[in-house]
Design an enzyme around this catalytic site. Structure first.
Site, PDB file in Angstrom:
ATOM      1  N   LYS A  54      76.701  71.104  32.434  1.00  0.00           N
ATOM      2  CA  LYS A  54      76.538  70.155  31.324  1.00  0.00           C
ATOM      3  C   LYS A  54      75.062  69.941  31.031  1.00  0.00           C
ATOM      4  CE  LYS A  54      80.983  67.963  32.175  1.00  0.00           C
ATOM      5  NZ  LYS A  54      81.759  66.931  32.885  1.00  0.00           N
ATOM      6  N   GLN A  98      81.070  61.474  35.818  1.00  0.00           N
ATOM      7  CA  GLN A  98      81.893  62.591  36.278  1.00  0.00           C
ATOM      8  C   GLN A  98      83.011  62.080  37.195  1.00  0.00           C
ATOM      9  OE1 GLN A  98      81.560  65.756  35.158  1.00  0.00           O
ATOM     10  NE2 GLN A  98      83.294  66.419  36.384  1.00  0.00           N
ATOM     11  N   ASP A 121      83.265  60.871  26.599  1.00  0.00           N
ATOM     12  CA  ASP A 121      84.496  61.389  27.206  1.00  0.00           C
ATOM     13  C   ASP A 121      85.743  60.864  26.483  1.00  0.00           C
ATOM     14  OD1 ASP A 121      84.413  63.202  29.333  1.00  0.00           O
ATOM     15  OD2 ASP A 121      83.753  61.666  30.752  1.00  0.00           O
TER      16      ASP A 121
END
Ligand code: GUN
Length: 296
Positions: A54, A98, A121
Site C-alpha cells: 500500500k 490494517q 476502507d
C-alpha cells in the site's frame, strides 16, 4: 467452453495511472497532494506485506504516505489517540487501520473512531449505512474492485442473478449491497447455506469470498457464468508454497464464461481502489468534483 480471463492486474494498472494523472493535475492546481495514513499494529506477516504494498502504491501515485507501525502491546487508548490525531491532521485525507488487530483491541470501536470522511476502507458504521441506503458513501476497496471488473465485463448488471458466497463485513456484505444497487438479484450464501452447489448454479455472477482454498468447483457453476474469486489462500502443493483462490480454477474455467485468476485478478484491484478512494476523499474534503469512473 473455456472461460475468458478477467485481467485484474492490467485493469488495476490502468486505474493507478488514472489516479496518478488526477493527483498530478490537482497538485498543480492546489499545491497539495492527497495523503493516506496506514496504521499497522503488531507483526502479522501477511499484514506487513499488504502495508508495504500500500505504501509503495501510494507513493507511486504521487500521494503522501504516512505509515504508523505500532507494537503488538499497544493499548486501545493509545490507538484511539493516534486516530484522533490523524482525524485532525489536514495533510491526511484517508485513514486505514490494517485488520486483523491483535485480540485485546476492539476493532469496531477503533474503526468507528475514524472520521467517516477519511474512512477509505468504508468500514465505519456511517459509511455502511450510507451504502445500504443508496447514499454517497466511502465504499470498501475489494468489493468496489469486483464491481468495476463486473461492470467492465458485463456492462449493465440489472436483472442478473448474483450469488455472493461469504458474509464478511469487508467483502460479502458490501459486495451484496453494491450488486443490489446495480439492480442485480442478490443471494448471500455462507457456511450454513443448505445445498450450496444448487444455490451457486443459479448464478450469472458468482462472487466467492469464503477463505477456503479451491472450494468452488466446476459442477457448482452455471455454464457461461462470470466468476469473481476474492480468495487469497496460501497452500502447499508438491512441496511448494502457492497462492490459490476460493475457486478451483481449472474445473471452473472449463464451465464459466469469464473468471478472475489468483493471483492477478481481484488482488491488484483492492490497492487500486484504495488509491481511488483516497483521491475521492481528498476531492470531497475540498469540494472539488470527483473523478469519473473511480467510485461506485
Ligand atoms: N485486512 C484484509 N483486508 C483488509 C482491508 O481491505 N482493509 C483493512 N484495513 N484490513 C484488511
Amino acid at each position: 467452453m473455456t472461460a475468458g480471463i478477467i485481467d485484474g492486474k492490467t485493469f488495476a494498472a490502468r486505474i493507478r495511472t488514472e489516479v496518478a494523472a488526477h493527483v498530478a493535475r490537482l497538485g498543480a492546481a492546489t499545491g497539495t497532494a492527497p495523503g493516506l495514513a496506514v496504521v499497522l499494529v503488531g507483526e502479522d506477516p501477511a499484514s506487513q506485506v499488504y502495508v508495504r504494498s500500500k505504501h509503495a502504491a501510494t507513493v507511486e501515485a504521487g500521494m503522501a504516505s504516512f505509515e504508523h507501525r505500532l507494537p503488538a502491546a499497544t493499548t486501545q487508548a493509545e490507538l484511539l489517540a493516534l486516530i484522533g490525531r490523524l482525524n485532525a491532521d489536514p495533510a491526511v485525507h484517508g485513514i486505514l487501520v490494517q485488520l486483523p488487530l491483535p485480540a485485546h483491541l476492539n476493532a469496531d470501536a477503533v474503526i468507528n473512531a475514524i472520521d467517516p470522511a477519511k474512512d477509505v476502507d468504508g468500514f465505519h458504521i456511517s459509511n455502511v449505512g450510507l451504502l445500504a441506503t443508496g447514499q454517497k458513501a466511502m465504499v470498501p476497496c475489494t468489493p468496489l474492485g469486483c464491481l468495476m471488473l463486473l461492470r467492465d465485463r458485463l456492462g449493465s448488471l440489472a436483472g442478473a442473478e448474483a450469488v455472493v458466497i461469504g458474509r464478511s463485513n469487508i467483502v460479502g456484505k458490501p459486495m451484496a449491497q453494491l450488486l443490489l444497487r446495480d439492480s442485480a438479484t442478490v443471494t448471500v450464501a455462507h457456511s450454513r447455506t443448505r445445498d450450496l452447489a444448487a444455490v451457486c448454479r443459479r448464478a450469472d455472477i458468482l462472487v466467492a469470498a469464503v477463505g477456503r482454498p479451491e472450494m468452488i468447483t466446476g459442477e457448482m457453476v452455471k455454464a457461461g457464468a462470470t466468476v469473481i474469486d476474492v480468495g487469497i489462500n496460501r497452500v502447499e502443493r508438491d512441496g511448494k508454497a502457492r497462492l490459490v483462490g476460493d475457486v478451483d480454477f481449472a474445473s471452473v474455467a472449463a464451465v464459466a464464461g469469464a473468471i478472475t485468476p489468483v493471483p492477478g485478478g481481484v488482488g491488484p484491484m483492492t490497492i487500486a481502489c484504495l488509491l481511488a478512494n483516497t483521491l475521492t476523499a481528498f476531492c470531497r474534503s475540498r469540494g472539488l468534483p470527483e473523478p469519473e469512473g473511480l467510485t461506485a
